[in-house]
Design a protein around this motif. Structure first.
Motif, PDB file in Angstrom:
ATOM      1  N   ALA A   1       0.847  -1.188   0.000  1.00  0.00           N
ATOM      2  CA  ALA A   1       0.000   0.000   0.000  1.00  0.00           C
ATOM      3  C   ALA A   1       0.885   1.241   0.000  1.00  0.00           C
ATOM      4  CB  ALA A   1      -0.907  -0.011   1.224  1.00  0.00           C
ATOM      5  N   PRO A   2       0.417   2.340  -0.592  1.00  0.00           N
ATOM      6  CA  PRO A   2       1.258   3.538  -0.694  1.00  0.00           C
ATOM      7  C   PRO A   2       1.542   4.190   0.654  1.00  0.00           C
ATOM      8  CG  PRO A   2      -0.967   4.018  -1.444  1.00  0.00           C
ATOM      9  CD  PRO A   2      -0.901   2.534  -1.192  1.00  0.00           C
ATOM     10  N   THR A   3       2.777   4.656   0.798  1.00  0.00           N
ATOM     11  CA  THR A   3       3.184   5.400   1.977  1.00  0.00           C
ATOM     12  C   THR A   3       2.801   6.873   1.828  1.00  0.00           C
ATOM     13  OG1 THR A   3       5.053   3.908   2.296  1.00  0.00           O
ATOM     14  CG2 THR A   3       5.183   6.031   3.398  1.00  0.00           C
ATOM     15  N   PHE A   4       2.919   7.395   0.591  1.00  0.00           N
ATOM     16  CA  PHE A   4       2.662   8.808   0.317  1.00  0.00           C
ATOM     17  C   PHE A   4       1.282   8.996  -0.313  1.00  0.00           C
ATOM     18  CE2 PHE A   4       7.212   8.486   0.583  1.00  0.00           C
ATOM     19  CZ  PHE A   4       7.599   9.663   1.209  1.00  0.00           C
ATOM     20  N   LYS A   5       0.592  10.046   0.123  1.00  0.00           N
ATOM     21  CA  LYS A   5      -0.728  10.330  -0.427  1.00  0.00           C
ATOM     22  C   LYS A   5      -0.659  11.271  -1.631  1.00  0.00           C
ATOM     23  CE  LYS A   5      -3.357   9.511   3.802  1.00  0.00           C
ATOM     24  NZ  LYS A   5      -2.910   8.182   3.842  1.00  0.00           N
ATOM     25  N   SER A   6       0.453  11.999  -1.753  1.00  0.00           N
ATOM     26  CA  SER A   6       0.600  12.894  -2.899  1.00  0.00           C
ATOM     27  C   SER A   6       1.982  12.720  -3.513  1.00  0.00           C
ATOM     28  CB  SER A   6       0.382  14.355  -2.490  1.00  0.00           C
ATOM     29  OG  SER A   6       1.378  14.770  -1.594  1.00  0.00           O
TER      30      SER A   6
END
Length: 132
Positions: A114-119
């Motif tokens: 799952a992604p660590t960064f949202k942007s």
């Protein structure tokens, strides 16, 4: 079997994330033994006249050295550090985290989380705004 073909697939994911404007950052980590070179961080930058480049920061025990490279120039530089001294490359995107790892037999694998960064990185967002 060499790990380089798998790393080439990983690098395609890096290029695709930049093209899709989802790239956050790239890190080479997990060294073999106690080495002078601790990490390599790769981030996008816009140079003069909005020329896209990659900032490659080599973090040593006592200093950091930054260099700038095109996407094509960065690949041979980064692959040369795999297996000597780094065992992992971590691509952070807004869609997922992509991990390239070398095992004890130096066989490469790619996994996703799952992604660590949202942007995406600020530079990627700026490129998106400017249509670069």
């Amino acid at each position: 079997m060499s790990y380089e073909p798998i790393f080439a697939l990983f690098w395609e994911r890096v290029k695709q994330s930049i093209q899709d404007k989802t790239f956050a950052k790239l890190t080479l980590a997990k060294t073999i033994g106690d080495t002078e070179l601790k990490n390599i961080y790769v981030r996008p930058v816009l140079l003069e006249n909005d020329v896209f480049s990659l900032s490659v920061i080599a973090r040593y025990k006592t200093e950091e050295i930054e260099s700038f490279h095109s996407l094509d120039e960065a690949y041979p530089i980064l692959v040369s550090y795999m297996n000597k001294p780094f065992l992992t490359a971590l691509l952070f995107t807004t869609e997922n985290d992509v991990n390239f790892k070398l095992n004890k037999k130096r066989v490469g694998t790619i996994t996703e989380q799952a992604p660590t960064f949202k942007s995406a990185s600020d530079v990627i967002l700026e490129m998106k705004e400017k249509g670069i």
